[in-house]
Design a protein around this motif. Structure first.
Motif, mmCIF file in Angstrom:
data_model
loop_
_atom_site.group_PDB
_atom_site.id
_atom_site.type_symbol
_atom_site.label_atom_id
_atom_site.label_comp_id
_atom_site.label_asym_id
_atom_site.label_seq_id
_atom_site.Cartn_x
_atom_site.Cartn_y
_atom_site.Cartn_z
ATOM 1 N N ARG A 98 0.832 -1.208 0.000
ATOM 2 C CA ARG A 98 0.000 0.000 0.000
ATOM 3 C C ARG A 98 0.866 1.258 0.000
ATOM 4 N N LEU A 99 1.981 1.233 0.742
ATOM 5 C CA LEU A 99 2.857 2.398 0.770
ATOM 6 C C LEU A 99 3.465 2.656 -0.596
ATOM 7 N N ARG A 100 3.898 1.612 -1.274
ATOM 8 C CA ARG A 100 4.465 1.791 -2.620
ATOM 9 C C ARG A 100 3.434 2.368 -3.581
ATOM 10 N N ALA A 101 2.181 1.951 -3.446
ATOM 11 C CA ALA A 101 1.125 2.482 -4.313
ATOM 12 C C ALA A 101 0.920 3.973 -4.050
ATOM 13 N N VAL A 102 0.914 4.360 -2.777
ATOM 14 C CA VAL A 102 0.752 5.775 -2.417
ATOM 15 C C VAL A 102 1.928 6.594 -2.931
ATOM 16 N N LEU A 103 3.139 6.081 -2.764
ATOM 17 C CA LEU A 103 4.321 6.795 -3.241
ATOM 18 C C LEU A 103 4.324 6.899 -4.761
ATOM 19 N N GLY A 104 3.836 5.850 -5.418
ATOM 20 C CA GLY A 104 3.780 5.859 -6.879
ATOM 21 C C GLY A 104 2.806 6.881 -7.426
ATOM 22 N N ASP A 105 1.760 7.177 -6.665
ATOM 23 C CA ASP A 105 0.774 8.171 -7.104
ATOM 24 C C ASP A 105 1.213 9.601 -6.790
#
Length: 283
Positions: A88-95
């Protein structure tokens, strides 16, 4: 036997993390050491504050994320994996718009399979990042959430400038610093600095500097401590040797001179000390 390059040099060591490595390195070069760790690092996996901050960012994602150090950024992702929050953190950082403070932070971003939208040209250049943001490089700041991954230097001025521009700033402390575990050892180090019983004191993090100054202030000896440190280099005082400019920032704010290497590494710091000693007349 040939004397080591630091033969006869008395070094005060303030580090907590990797203190044994530093002390061994100094001893192998002939120095004697006095160890007084001036703060304690809370391991990432045990840091409930970082876990709470991470969950808050997952619930309310930031528009911009500033990665300040490669080691800190990687550590944040690794511990998020341990908590079951990594995906989930990687997804947030990716956005988010990911900014890198220098090449090490940029390498850590790319190593995580992410991509920065902008990176500072200079190594670890907080002013360059701030200038980019205040100039509108990522759009208006007012009302936008900006997460700043911190590591060592509290970056007080940087954070204040973003808040003055109206940003909702979230501080991500990838390491938490606590008071020193062995106060008598710190007090002994302060005694040695004030009494000029050490020639050099080394710092490998900004919190280590702050911890020493704060403990001296508690003891009512901060003016004596700073006076001793202001005596070097080249004078009769105690030389401050930092691992880099971020670490030396609290010293600069107190007008304490210091030496530091071009590369922010423990071995490079010890070599810089050797160069200084080699170029300084010794009794």
């Amino acid at each position: 036997m040939t004397p080591g390059p630091l033969e006869g040099v008395r070094v005060g060591v303030t580090a907590d993390r990797r203190a044994d490595d530093q002390i061994d390195l100094l001893h192998r070069r002939g120095a004697t050491t006095l160890h007084g760790p001036t703060m304690r690092i809370v391991p990432l996996a045990d840091d409930a504050e970082l876990a709470a901050t991470t969950r808050a960012l997952l619930d309310a994602p930031p528009a911009v994320v500033v990665a300040t150090t490669g080691q800190g950024f990687r550590g944040w992702l690794e511990v998020a994996d341990e908590w079951g929050l990594g995906e989930r953190l990687r997804a947030v950082l990716g956005d988010a718009a990911l900014l890198a403070r220098g090449p090490k932070a940029r390498g850590a971003i790319r190593g995580a399979g992410l991509r920065e939208v902008w990176a500072a040209e200079a190594t670890e250049s907080s002013p360059e990042v701030l200038e980019h943001l205040l100039a509108g490089g990522e759009g208006p700041l007012a009302g936008r959430r900006i997460a700043v991954q911190l590591h060592g230097d509290p970056m007080t001025g940087f954070l204040a400038a973003l808040r003055e521009a109206g940003a909702d700033v979230v501080e991500v402390h990838v390491y938490r610093w606590e008071p020193p575990p062995d106060l008598p050892a710190v007090d002994a180090l302060i005694d040695a600095i004030v009494g000029r019983d050490v020639d050099v004191v080394t710092f490998t993090s900004a919190p280590a500097v702050e911890g020493l100054l704060q403990r001296a202030e508690t003891l009512g000896r901060d003016e004596d401590l700073v006076a001793a440190l202001r005596g070097g280099p080249g004078g009769s005082g105690v030389l401050a040797c930092a691992v880099g400019p971020v670490t030396a920032a609290p010293l600069d704010r107190r007008d304490v001179p210091s030496i530091a290497p071009d590369r922010f590494r423990l071995g490079a710091m010890v070599r810089r000390l050797e160069e200084h000693v080699a170029g300084t007349p010794r009794p």
